[in-house]
Structures are given as C-alpha cells and as structure tokens.
Design a protein around this motif. Structure first.
Motif, PDB file in Angstrom:
ATOM      1  N   ASN A 188      -2.644   0.978  -4.269  1.00  0.00           N
ATOM      2  CA  ASN A 188      -2.964   2.408  -4.215  1.00  0.00           C
ATOM      3  C   ASN A 188      -2.553   3.027  -2.876  1.00  0.00           C
ATOM      4  OD1 ASN A 188      -3.851   4.845  -5.290  1.00  0.00           O
ATOM      5  ND2 ASN A 188      -5.995   4.539  -4.678  1.00  0.00           N
ATOM      6  N   TYR A 189      -1.345   2.666  -2.442  1.00  0.00           N
ATOM      7  CA  TYR A 189      -0.730   3.247  -1.252  1.00  0.00           C
ATOM      8  C   TYR A 189      -1.597   3.122   0.006  1.00  0.00           C
ATOM      9  CZ  TYR A 189       2.614   5.300  -4.543  1.00  0.00           C
ATOM     10  OH  TYR A 189       3.565   5.502  -5.513  1.00  0.00           O
ATOM     11  N   ALA A 190      -2.262   1.973   0.136  1.00  0.00           N
ATOM     12  CA  ALA A 190      -3.153   1.790   1.292  1.00  0.00           C
ATOM     13  C   ALA A 190      -2.417   1.303   2.534  1.00  0.00           C
ATOM     14  CB  ALA A 190      -4.262   0.805   0.934  1.00  0.00           C
ATOM     15  N   TYR A 191      -1.115   1.037   2.404  1.00  0.00           N
ATOM     16  CA  TYR A 191      -0.381   0.542   3.579  1.00  0.00           C
ATOM     17  C   TYR A 191       1.047   1.068   3.585  1.00  0.00           C
ATOM     18  CZ  TYR A 191       1.848  -2.715   0.312  1.00  0.00           C
ATOM     19  OH  TYR A 191       2.559  -3.243  -0.738  1.00  0.00           O
ATOM     20  N   ILE A 192       1.666   0.963   4.755  1.00  0.00           N
ATOM     21  CA  ILE A 192       3.086   1.290   4.909  1.00  0.00           C
ATOM     22  C   ILE A 192       3.858  -0.022   4.788  1.00  0.00           C
ATOM     23  CG2 ILE A 192       4.844   2.074   6.556  1.00  0.00           C
ATOM     24  CD1 ILE A 192       3.074   4.380   5.596  1.00  0.00           C
ATOM     25  N   PRO A 193       4.827  -0.103   3.875  1.00  0.00           N
ATOM     26  CA  PRO A 193       5.604  -1.344   3.766  1.00  0.00           C
ATOM     27  C   PRO A 193       6.229  -1.715   5.122  1.00  0.00           C
ATOM     28  CG  PRO A 193       6.095   0.125   1.929  1.00  0.00           C
ATOM     29  CD  PRO A 193       5.254   0.914   2.896  1.00  0.00           C
ATOM     30  N   GLN A 194       6.150  -3.007   5.469  1.00  0.00           N
ATOM     31  CA  GLN A 194       6.674  -3.456   6.761  1.00  0.00           C
ATOM     32  C   GLN A 194       8.081  -4.025   6.596  1.00  0.00           C
ATOM     33  OE1 GLN A 194       4.813  -2.943   9.769  1.00  0.00           O
ATOM     34  NE2 GLN A 194       3.759  -1.690   8.247  1.00  0.00           N
ATOM     35  N   ASN A 195       8.814  -4.127   7.694  1.00  0.00           N
ATOM     36  CA  ASN A 195      10.176  -4.710   7.712  1.00  0.00           C
ATOM     37  C   ASN A 195      11.099  -4.083   6.676  1.00  0.00           C
ATOM     38  OD1 ASN A 195       9.206  -6.662   9.617  1.00  0.00           O
ATOM     39  ND2 ASN A 195       8.252  -7.713   7.889  1.00  0.00           N
ATOM     40  N   VAL A 196      10.971  -2.800   6.470  1.00  0.00           N
ATOM     41  CA  VAL A 196      11.836  -2.133   5.488  1.00  0.00           C
ATOM     42  C   VAL A 196      13.252  -2.037   6.044  1.00  0.00           C
ATOM     43  CG1 VAL A 196      12.332   0.086   4.375  1.00  0.00           C
ATOM     44  CG2 VAL A 196       9.996  -0.812   4.392  1.00  0.00           C
ATOM     45  N   GLU A 197      14.212  -2.369   5.189  1.00  0.00           N
ATOM     46  CA  GLU A 197      15.614  -2.195   5.567  1.00  0.00           C
ATOM     47  C   GLU A 197      16.349  -1.495   4.437  1.00  0.00           C
ATOM     48  OE1 GLU A 197      17.860  -5.371   7.273  1.00  0.00           O
ATOM     49  OE2 GLU A 197      16.035  -6.341   8.035  1.00  0.00           O
ATOM     50  N   PHE A 198      17.256  -0.645   4.811  1.00  0.00           N
ATOM     51  CA  PHE A 198      18.068   0.041   3.808  1.00  0.00           C
ATOM     52  C   PHE A 198      19.452  -0.601   3.761  1.00  0.00           C
ATOM     53  CE2 PHE A 198      14.768   3.057   4.967  1.00  0.00           C
ATOM     54  CZ  PHE A 198      14.400   3.593   3.747  1.00  0.00           C
ATOM     55  N   HIS A 199      20.191  -0.324   2.692  1.00  0.00           N
ATOM     56  CA  HIS A 199      21.496  -0.967   2.489  1.00  0.00           C
ATOM     57  C   HIS A 199      22.654  -0.051   2.858  1.00  0.00           C
ATOM     58  CE1 HIS A 199      18.529  -2.694  -0.391  1.00  0.00           C
ATOM     59  NE2 HIS A 199      18.946  -3.780   0.232  1.00  0.00           N
ATOM     60  N   SER A 200      23.799  -0.661   3.132  1.00  0.00           N
ATOM     61  CA  SER A 200      24.985   0.163   3.353  1.00  0.00           C
ATOM     62  C   SER A 200      25.465   0.665   1.983  1.00  0.00           C
ATOM     63  CB  SER A 200      26.071  -0.642   4.074  1.00  0.00           C
ATOM     64  OG  SER A 200      26.239  -1.869   3.433  1.00  0.00           O
ATOM     65  N   GLU A 201      26.456   1.494   1.961  1.00  0.00           N
ATOM     66  CA  GLU A 201      26.931   2.111   0.710  1.00  0.00           C
ATOM     67  C   GLU A 201      25.818   2.902   0.023  1.00  0.00           C
ATOM     68  OE1 GLU A 201      30.235   2.135  -0.146  1.00  0.00           O
ATOM     69  OE2 GLU A 201      30.273   1.236   1.848  1.00  0.00           O
ATOM     70  N   THR A 202      25.004   3.584   0.838  1.00  0.00           N
ATOM     71  CA  THR A 202      23.883   4.368   0.345  1.00  0.00           C
ATOM     72  C   THR A 202      24.090   5.810   0.810  1.00  0.00           C
ATOM     73  OG1 THR A 202      22.401   2.475   0.473  1.00  0.00           O
ATOM     74  CG2 THR A 202      21.366   4.624   0.615  1.00  0.00           C
ATOM     75  N   SER A 203      23.757   6.778  -0.039  1.00  0.00           N
ATOM     76  CA  SER A 203      23.936   8.178   0.362  1.00  0.00           C
ATOM     77  C   SER A 203      23.066   8.520   1.565  1.00  0.00           C
ATOM     78  CB  SER A 203      23.580   9.121  -0.786  1.00  0.00           C
ATOM     79  OG  SER A 203      24.533   9.052  -1.814  1.00  0.00           O
ATOM     80  N   TYR A 204      21.781   8.134   1.450  1.00  0.00           N
ATOM     81  CA  TYR A 204      20.853   8.341   2.561  1.00  0.00           C
ATOM     82  C   TYR A 204      19.593   7.517   2.306  1.00  0.00           C
ATOM     83  CZ  TYR A 204      18.662  11.649  -0.717  1.00  0.00           C
ATOM     84  OH  TYR A 204      18.084  12.222  -1.830  1.00  0.00           O
ATOM     85  N   ALA A 205      18.809   7.357   3.355  1.00  0.00           N
ATOM     86  CA  ALA A 205      17.560   6.596   3.286  1.00  0.00           C
ATOM     87  C   ALA A 205      16.408   7.574   3.512  1.00  0.00           C
ATOM     88  CB  ALA A 205      17.556   5.541   4.388  1.00  0.00           C
ATOM     89  N   HIS A 206      15.404   7.543   2.638  1.00  0.00           N
ATOM     90  CA  HIS A 206      14.333   8.545   2.722  1.00  0.00           C
ATOM     91  C   HIS A 206      12.949   7.908   2.884  1.00  0.00           C
ATOM     92  CE1 HIS A 206      11.377  11.555   1.366  1.00  0.00           C
ATOM     93  NE2 HIS A 206      12.285  12.479   1.618  1.00  0.00           N
ATOM     94  N   GLY A 250     -12.713   2.266   5.256  1.00  0.00           N
ATOM     95  CA  GLY A 250     -11.422   2.939   5.369  1.00  0.00           C
ATOM     96  C   GLY A 250     -10.514   2.563   4.209  1.00  0.00           C
ATOM     97  N   HIS A 251      -9.729   3.543   3.733  1.00  0.00           N
ATOM     98  CA  HIS A 251      -8.773   3.239   2.651  1.00  0.00           C
ATOM     99  C   HIS A 251      -7.522   2.554   3.207  1.00  0.00           C
ATOM    100  CE1 HIS A 251      -6.525   3.571  -1.070  1.00  0.00           C
ATOM    101  NE2 HIS A 251      -5.547   4.171  -0.412  1.00  0.00           N
ATOM    102  N   ALA A 252      -6.988   3.060   4.296  1.00  0.00           N
ATOM    103  CA  ALA A 252      -5.740   2.513   4.852  1.00  0.00           C
ATOM    104  C   ALA A 252      -5.996   1.186   5.551  1.00  0.00           C
ATOM    105  CB  ALA A 252      -5.143   3.512   5.851  1.00  0.00           C
ATOM    106  N   THR A 253      -5.044   0.272   5.462  1.00  0.00           N
ATOM    107  CA  THR A 253      -5.148  -0.958   6.246  1.00  0.00           C
ATOM    108  C   THR A 253      -4.961  -0.585   7.723  1.00  0.00           C
ATOM    109  OG1 THR A 253      -2.791  -1.378   5.987  1.00  0.00           O
ATOM    110  CG2 THR A 253      -4.248  -2.418   4.379  1.00  0.00           C
ATOM    111  N   PRO A 254      -5.655  -1.298   8.637  1.00  0.00           N
ATOM    112  CA  PRO A 254      -5.654  -0.876  10.042  1.00  0.00           C
ATOM    113  C   PRO A 254      -4.265  -0.667  10.649  1.00  0.00           C
ATOM    114  CG  PRO A 254      -7.403  -2.453   9.696  1.00  0.00           C
ATOM    115  CD  PRO A 254      -6.634  -2.385   8.392  1.00  0.00           C
ATOM    116  N   ASP A 255      -3.277  -1.485  10.287  1.00  0.00           N
ATOM    117  CA  ASP A 255      -1.951  -1.306  10.915  1.00  0.00           C
ATOM    118  C   ASP A 255      -1.208  -0.068  10.407  1.00  0.00           C
ATOM    119  OD1 ASP A 255      -1.410  -2.127   8.345  1.00  0.00           O
ATOM    120  OD2 ASP A 255       0.132  -3.579   8.908  1.00  0.00           O
ATOM    121  N   SER A 256      -1.717   0.559   9.352  1.00  0.00           N
ATOM    122  CA  SER A 256      -1.017   1.711   8.773  1.00  0.00           C
ATOM    123  C   SER A 256      -1.842   2.999   8.870  1.00  0.00           C
ATOM    124  CB  SER A 256      -0.701   1.435   7.299  1.00  0.00           C
ATOM    125  OG  SER A 256       0.106   0.299   7.162  1.00  0.00           O
ATOM    126  N   ARG A 257      -2.903   2.944   9.640  1.00  0.00           N
ATOM    127  CA  ARG A 257      -3.796   4.109   9.702  1.00  0.00           C
ATOM    128  C   ARG A 257      -3.111   5.354  10.250  1.00  0.00           C
ATOM    129  NH1 ARG A 257      -9.357   1.418  12.135  1.00  0.00           N
ATOM    130  NH2 ARG A 257     -10.315   0.986  10.112  1.00  0.00           N
TER     131      ARG A 257
END
Ligand SMILES: *Cc1c(COP(=O)(O)O)cnc(C)c1O
Length: 367
Positions: A131-149, A291-298
């Motif tokens: 339920n969206y309680a955290y921000i995904p960590q270590n996110v990486e986007f790929h090349s050949e992509t229009s944009y990263a949002h 708290g709803h959010a995990t502490p590292d994503s508050r």
C-alpha cells in the motif's frame, strides 16, 4: 474604519494548503489599488508593465531560490499538475522508446494512465504491494528509454524520495514534485524536467510550475496543439495566452516570504524540525500512533499514521477541528490521520498539533 479581529486556525490541509500569513496580508493591503493602478491585480492586463514585473519577479525567485541553471526554462502553466501527466509524454515521448515510471503512489498511477495513451509505459519499480508505504530502493532506469519518471513526494501515503535514482546519460529524469517543491534543496541538474502544482508549497491552486532543460524543448512533434507545447510557452515566457495572473502573484509573495526566511536551506531546516516533532511523537507513543511509511521513506511534508481504532481516529479528527487544528484527517486510501507540514506551516503550529496528540493519547487509551 472598523477593525475586525480575524480568526485564524492552524492549517494542516493537504492541498490547497496554508499560505504564509505575511503574503496574504500583503495581498490584502494592495488588493484594491495594485501598484498605483487604481485597480486590483485581477483587473489588469497580463501585458501591463505592473503585471509583467510580478511575472518576472516570481520567475526570478524560483530561479534564485532553487538554483535553477541558466539552460533551464521556468514556465507558469494552467491546468494543474494533472495536465503535465499528459504534457510530459506529449513533449518527450520518442516513438519506439518506452517511457519508464516508478509506481510509488496515487499520483504516479494517474501519471502512468495518461502516458499509456501515447505509447508503451514500463514500470521499473513499484511499492503497491505494501500500500505504497515505502519508496523503492536502488531504482535504475534503462537506456533506449524516452524518459524516466518519478513522484518525489507521495502526498497521500506520506513517503518521499531521499535519494535520486540512476538514469542513463541520455535519459532525462522527470519528476512530479508537486508536494515537496521548494521544500528542500535539490540539485536541479539531475533532472530533465520538474513540474509542480503550486497549491501545496508555493502558492494557490491554478498554476503549475514546469522547469525544463532547454535541449528537451525540441522534442515535441509538430502536430500537437500549441497550448500543449512547452517550447511555445518557453518562447513566450509563459505569456503565450493569458496566464493565471493572480495565482502567479500570490506565488510571488509566498516566494518572497521563503527568501526572507533565509532561502531553501533555512526552509529545509525548518521542515526537518517540524517533521521530527511529529515522527518523534509517533515513535515514542508506545505503538499508540502507528506510522504508515517505513522510516527510511518518511515524508517531511505529509505525516501519515493510524490510531488503535477507527473510532479513535474519528474522535481525534473531530476534537482537533474543535481546537482549531484543521485538516488532519487522513486520506481514505490510508485511513487514520495525515498532517501536512508544508512550507507555510510554522514550527509553533506543529508543536500545537503535537501537544494535542499527546494529550489525546493520555485521555483516550487504547481499548
Ligand atoms: C496534488 C498533487 C497532484 C495533482 O495536482 P493538480 O494540480 O490537482 O492536478 C499531482 N501530483 C502530486 C504529487 C500531488 O501532490
């Protein structure tokens, strides 16, 4: 003249939200006769020299306070952040190259829906499972992509990015910063595009700020309406059509207040202090406030939490309102409470709501 005492409450609304009192007072002072025109700013041309000064000052303040480099354009557009959900793909989509999104909350979902109209959308990370309680960590986007949002602050769930994801060199990072824009220092150079509805941290509803790196202005195809092209608005300094003049004016006054506070480093410091007051209270409540959010994503902006029962949550919101603490009822997707601590919310107001919650816990033990 009759001097009337004005009642002001402590405003924790999620958006539209509190505005700095000095900004409102200034607007009131010069309302009937703006800059010696004998008219209010609502009644004058957007091409008049009096309005043009407001327009330029507001733009300069965004550039100065946020440290926007000279190769970025700053636009003031109507239609809300929701309009950018489709203007982003209209202006940046490169046929054949997917648009990559991180799904971190309600507004990210809305943004994905709109982008899907234009082409292939890839979700590179999601926190929907919790339920969206955290921000995904270590996110990486790929090349050949229009944009990263990404959406830097998730207003409903109370989570916020505290790092910026890796993007390949030629892929612009696009950020919906609606609910933490100008609330902390950022390095604008990390982004290709930043957009934000003004009504959370910098002004009233009705205007959206878009910051675009100049090299991206050439991407939009010819066959889209002019009003949807960032390049047209950039060329015309956001005066291609009649801009939301009053909203830009109030934003200017509110930005002047942020400057007087000492700029974004001081604003960020105050925002951290406010958030700490409420999170400390949650952490020291022995599990009464959860708290709803995990502490590292508050989020520093929206603090979301539950009470032991729904009845207590209802009672808490009602009693807060009676005591002049407005807008702390949570969004239905999370339930419980949400305290929004945007730029114009004072430390004093934050202490008031913390005192209220402490007392509420004492008087209403968990069943
Ligand atoms: C409020 C909000 C929006 C919606 O903004 P509108 O101006 O109402 O279109 C979009 N994104 C985020 C992160 C928000 O907080």
């Amino acid at each position: 003249m009759v001097i009337k005492m004005v009642k002001r409450v402590y405003n924790f609304n999620p958006g539209p939200a509190a505005l700095p009192l000095p900004a409102l007072q200034k607007a009131q002072e010069e309302f009937l006769d703006f800059a010696g025109t004998g008219m209010s700013i609502l009644e004058i041309s957007h091409r008049s020299k009096e309005y043009e000064k407001v327009h330029q000052t507001a733009t300069d303040l965004v550039r100065e306070l946020l440290g926007v480099p000279s190769d970025y354009k700053i636009l003031w557009l109507g239609g809300g952040a929701s309009t950018q959900f489709y203007m982003v793909p209209m202006n940046l989509y490169l046929p054949g190259k997917a648009m990559e999104y991180v799904l971190s909350g309600h507004w990210a979902e809305r943004a994905v829906e709109e982008a899907s109209i234009y082409g292939e959308v890839k979700i590179v990370a999601s926190s929907k499972d919790k339920n969206y309680a955290y921000i995904p960590q270590n996110v990486e986007f790929h090349s050949e992509t229009s944009y990263a949002h990404i959406s830097s602050n998730n207003t409903i769930y109370g989570t916020e990015w505290h790092y910026w994801p890796k993007v390949p060199q030629d892929v612009p990072l696009v950020c919906d910063m609606s609910s933490d824009f100008m609330a902390r220092e950022i390095d604008v150079k990390k982004f290709g595009v930043i957009y934000a509805g003004a009504q959370k941290n910098v002004g009233p509803a009705g205007v959206t700020i878009v910051i675009v790196r100049e090299d991206l202005l050439g991407r939009a195809p010819q066959n889209i309406p002019k009003m949807c092209k960032w390049s047209i608005h950039a060329k015309e300094s956001s005066l291609f059509n009649t801009p939301p003049t009053f909203a830009i004016y109030i934003s200017m006054l509110s930005l002047e207040y942020l400057k007087e506070m000492g700029g974004l480093s001081a604003v960020e410091k105050a925002n951290r202090e406010k958030a700490k007051i409420i999170y400390d209270l949650i952490d020291k409540s022995g599990g009464y406030f959860r708290g709803h959010a995990t502490p590292d994503s508050r989020s520093l902006m929206n603090v979301t939490f539950r009470l032991p029962t729904e009845d207590l949550e209802k009672k808490c919101a009602e009693e807060a309102t009676k005591q002049g603490l407005i807008g702390i009822k949570g969004h239905r997707s999370v339930g419980g409470m949400r305290i929004s601590l945007y730029n114009a919310v004072t430390i004093e107001a934050t202490k008031k709501v913390a005192d209220f919650l402490r007392e509420f816990q004492q008087q209403n033990p968990a069943p």
